[in-house]
Write a protein that holds these residues in place. Structure first.
Motif, mmCIF file in Angstrom:
data_model
loop_
_atom_site.group_PDB
_atom_site.id
_atom_site.type_symbol
_atom_site.label_atom_id
_atom_site.label_comp_id
_atom_site.label_asym_id
_atom_site.label_seq_id
_atom_site.Cartn_x
_atom_site.Cartn_y
_atom_site.Cartn_z
ATOM 1 N N LEU A 26 -19.367 -3.338 -7.020
ATOM 2 C CA LEU A 26 -19.090 -3.831 -5.673
ATOM 3 C C LEU A 26 -17.861 -3.118 -5.121
ATOM 4 O O LEU A 26 -16.786 -3.149 -5.737
ATOM 5 N N ILE A 27 -18.040 -2.490 -3.975
ATOM 6 C CA ILE A 27 -16.962 -1.730 -3.325
ATOM 7 C C ILE A 27 -16.621 -2.434 -2.016
ATOM 8 O O ILE A 27 -17.469 -2.526 -1.123
ATOM 9 N N GLN A 28 -15.408 -2.945 -1.906
ATOM 10 C CA GLN A 28 -14.996 -3.628 -0.690
ATOM 11 C C GLN A 28 -14.239 -2.674 0.220
ATOM 12 O O GLN A 28 -13.239 -2.082 -0.185
ATOM 13 N N VAL A 29 -14.745 -2.514 1.435
ATOM 14 C CA VAL A 29 -14.068 -1.681 2.430
ATOM 15 C C VAL A 29 -12.964 -2.492 3.101
ATOM 16 O O VAL A 29 -13.157 -3.659 3.457
ATOM 17 N N ILE A 30 -11.819 -1.868 3.247
ATOM 18 C CA ILE A 30 -10.736 -2.421 4.058
ATOM 19 C C ILE A 30 -10.443 -1.409 5.153
ATOM 20 O O ILE A 30 -10.159 -0.241 4.872
ATOM 21 N N HIS A 31 -10.562 -1.855 6.385
ATOM 22 C CA HIS A 31 -10.284 -0.981 7.525
ATOM 23 C C HIS A 31 -8.790 -1.062 7.819
ATOM 24 O O HIS A 31 -8.271 -2.120 8.174
ATOM 25 N N VAL A 32 -8.119 0.060 7.615
ATOM 26 C CA VAL A 32 -6.653 0.089 7.691
ATOM 27 C C VAL A 32 -6.236 0.093 9.162
ATOM 28 O O VAL A 32 -6.295 1.115 9.839
ATOM 29 N N THR A 33 -5.841 -1.076 9.626
ATOM 30 C CA THR A 33 -5.426 -1.231 11.022
ATOM 31 C C THR A 33 -3.933 -1.539 11.141
ATOM 32 O O THR A 33 -3.380 -1.467 12.232
ATOM 33 N N GLY A 34 -3.291 -1.877 10.029
ATOM 34 C CA GLY A 34 -1.865 -2.204 10.059
ATOM 35 C C GLY A 34 -1.440 -2.822 8.740
ATOM 36 O O GLY A 34 -2.197 -2.798 7.754
ATOM 37 N N GLU A 35 -0.246 -3.390 8.724
ATOM 38 C CA GLU A 35 0.314 -3.952 7.491
ATOM 39 C C GLU A 35 -0.564 -5.058 6.903
ATOM 40 O O GLU A 35 -0.534 -5.306 5.695
ATOM 41 N N GLU A 36 -1.347 -5.725 7.764
ATOM 42 C CA GLU A 36 -2.199 -6.809 7.258
ATOM 43 C C GLU A 36 -3.233 -6.294 6.262
ATOM 44 O O GLU A 36 -3.747 -7.057 5.435
ATOM 45 N N SER A 37 -3.512 -4.995 6.300
ATOM 46 C CA SER A 37 -4.473 -4.413 5.358
ATOM 47 C C SER A 37 -3.954 -4.477 3.925
ATOM 48 O O SER A 37 -4.747 -4.536 2.973
ATOM 49 N N ILE A 38 -2.651 -4.475 3.753
ATOM 50 C CA ILE A 38 -2.054 -4.581 2.410
ATOM 51 C C ILE A 38 -2.354 -5.959 1.816
ATOM 52 O O ILE A 38 -2.728 -6.089 0.643
ATOM 53 N N ILE A 39 -2.233 -6.998 2.647
ATOM 54 C CA ILE A 39 -2.535 -8.367 2.196
ATOM 55 C C ILE A 39 -4.017 -8.487 1.851
ATOM 56 O O ILE A 39 -4.397 -9.088 0.840
ATOM 57 N N GLU A 40 -4.852 -7.883 2.695
ATOM 58 C CA GLU A 40 -6.300 -7.920 2.455
ATOM 59 C C GLU A 40 -6.644 -7.244 1.136
ATOM 60 O O GLU A 40 -7.467 -7.751 0.349
ATOM 61 N N ALA A 41 -6.022 -6.110 0.856
ATOM 62 C CA ALA A 41 -6.273 -5.394 -0.403
ATOM 63 C C ALA A 41 -5.901 -6.253 -1.605
ATOM 64 O O ALA A 41 -6.639 -6.295 -2.602
ATOM 65 N N SER A 42 -4.784 -6.938 -1.523
ATOM 66 C CA SER A 42 -4.358 -7.771 -2.655
ATOM 67 C C SER A 42 -5.333 -8.927 -2.871
ATOM 68 O O SER A 42 -5.554 -9.362 -4.005
ATOM 69 N N MET A 43 -5.951 -9.394 -1.794
ATOM 70 C CA MET A 43 -6.912 -10.499 -1.891
ATOM 71 C C MET A 43 -8.169 -10.079 -2.655
ATOM 72 O O MET A 43 -8.742 -10.854 -3.420
ATOM 73 N N TYR A 44 -8.611 -8.839 -2.443
ATOM 74 C CA TYR A 44 -9.850 -8.368 -3.070
ATOM 75 C C TYR A 44 -9.632 -7.708 -4.429
ATOM 76 O O TYR A 44 -10.610 -7.397 -5.120
ATOM 77 N N GLU A 45 -8.393 -7.497 -4.806
ATOM 78 C CA GLU A 45 -8.111 -6.733 -6.032
ATOM 79 C C GLU A 45 -8.796 -7.335 -7.256
ATOM 80 O O GLU A 45 -9.309 -6.607 -8.110
ATOM 81 N N SER A 46 -8.817 -8.649 -7.359
ATOM 82 C CA SER A 46 -9.399 -9.289 -8.548
ATOM 83 C C SER A 46 -10.894 -9.551 -8.397
ATOM 84 O O SER A 46 -11.528 -10.072 -9.326
ATOM 85 N N LEU A 47 -11.460 -9.205 -7.251
ATOM 86 C CA LEU A 47 -12.867 -9.502 -6.977
ATOM 87 C C LEU A 47 -13.752 -8.263 -7.015
ATOM 88 O O LEU A 47 -14.815 -8.270 -7.632
ATOM 89 N N ALA A 48 -13.327 -7.214 -6.342
ATOM 90 C CA ALA A 48 -14.131 -5.999 -6.228
ATOM 91 C C ALA A 48 -13.907 -5.082 -7.426
ATOM 92 O O ALA A 48 -12.898 -5.195 -8.138
ATOM 93 N N ASP A 49 -14.839 -4.147 -7.632
ATOM 94 C CA ASP A 49 -14.649 -3.104 -8.646
ATOM 95 C C ASP A 49 -13.835 -1.949 -8.079
ATOM 96 O O ASP A 49 -13.098 -1.286 -8.813
ATOM 97 N N ILE A 50 -13.997 -1.708 -6.786
ATOM 98 C CA ILE A 50 -13.346 -0.588 -6.098
ATOM 99 C C ILE A 50 -12.978 -1.052 -4.695
ATOM 100 O O ILE A 50 -13.712 -1.841 -4.081
ATOM 101 N N ILE A 51 -11.854 -0.557 -4.188
ATOM 102 C CA ILE A 51 -11.498 -0.747 -2.782
ATOM 103 C C ILE A 51 -11.653 0.595 -2.085
ATOM 104 O O ILE A 51 -11.307 1.642 -2.647
ATOM 105 N N LEU A 52 -12.203 0.564 -0.865
ATOM 106 C CA LEU A 52 -12.349 1.784 -0.079
ATOM 107 C C LEU A 52 -11.612 1.588 1.246
ATOM 108 O O LEU A 52 -11.889 0.639 1.980
ATOM 109 N N LEU A 53 -10.673 2.471 1.521
ATOM 110 C CA LEU A 53 -9.842 2.374 2.726
ATOM 111 C C LEU A 53 -10.413 3.276 3.804
ATOM 112 O O LEU A 53 -10.520 4.484 3.620
ATOM 113 N N ASP A 54 -10.767 2.676 4.946
ATOM 114 C CA ASP A 54 -11.419 3.425 6.011
ATOM 115 C C ASP A 54 -10.703 3.175 7.338
ATOM 116 O O ASP A 54 -9.731 2.414 7.403
#
Length: 218
Positions: free
Chosen positions: A106-134
């Protein structure tokens, strides 16, 4: 181990074979989206997935957020990875894990729009196998869920790569000219390219070869 290379927006078996032969590690197959390039039918995704060898990851790019719809989408297309291009509820992940084969990543995309993307990444870190920044914007009236050809703030991407413990792919505006700069600065696990290796919408063998050689020689 070198940086993984994902070639996205694959539109035919011929494009898939070209990307594989040139040295891609991952192929991205884009299902119907609210906007953006490279979309193909689920039937074509399934046909392309059948020729991708097991050592190459096939990413189904799905805009679906309901876990049962995501599961059905993967079953219909037969890919070995699911790229979730929109925000999926934390509560959906256990349902996905319980109902998908263990080998499906499972690859979770995070659309980097600002500092809030850092919080979003930390939320998915323990859930997804990979994070993809777009570089999309899921908050627009017509959601922009990738394929923009735009760079985003690499400072934020670099911060996320350093912060999380799972692999991170970098996407958004990458091409043969800036790929080494991106890898050097962000230090992602992998890079994801769509429009940067295309000419008039078609996969360009020269651009593809230049990009893959640049990454492999970096």
């Amino acid at each position: 181990m070198g940086t993984k290379i994902k070639i996205c927006c694959i539109s035919s078996q011929q494009e898939a074979q070209m990307a594989i032969n040139t040295g891609a590690d991952v192929l991205g197959l884009v299902a119907k989206m609210p906007s953006g390039p490279g979309t193909i039918t689920d039937d074509l995704i399934q046909k392309i997935a059948t020729i991708i060898p097991p050592h190459i990851d096939s990413f189904l790019l799905t805009p679906k957020t309901d876990p049962y719809e995501i599961i059905a989408h993967q079953r219909a297309t037969g890919t070995n990875c699911i790229q979730l291009v929109d925000a999926v509820a934390v509560e959906a992940y256990p349902i996905l894990r319980a109902n998908l084969p263990n080998n499906i990543k499972l690859i979770q995309v995070i659309h980097v729009t600002g500092e809030e993307s850092i919080i979003e990444a930390s939320m998915y870190e323990s859930l997804a196998d990979i994070i993809l920044l777009d570089s999309g914007n899921p908050n627009l009236a017509i959601k922009e869920l990738g394929g923009t050809g735009r760079k985003h703030d690499w400072d934020i991407s670099k911060h996320i790569v350093e912060m999380v413990s799972i692999p991170v792919f970098l996407a958004g505006g990458l091409n043969p000219e800036n790929i080494c700069e991106a890898i050097d600065f962000v230090k992602p696990y992998g890079v994801d390219i769509c429009s940067g290796v295309r000419t008039n919408g078609e996969l360009d063998p020269q651009k593809l070869e230049r990009l893959i050689q640049a990454v492999n020689n970096f």
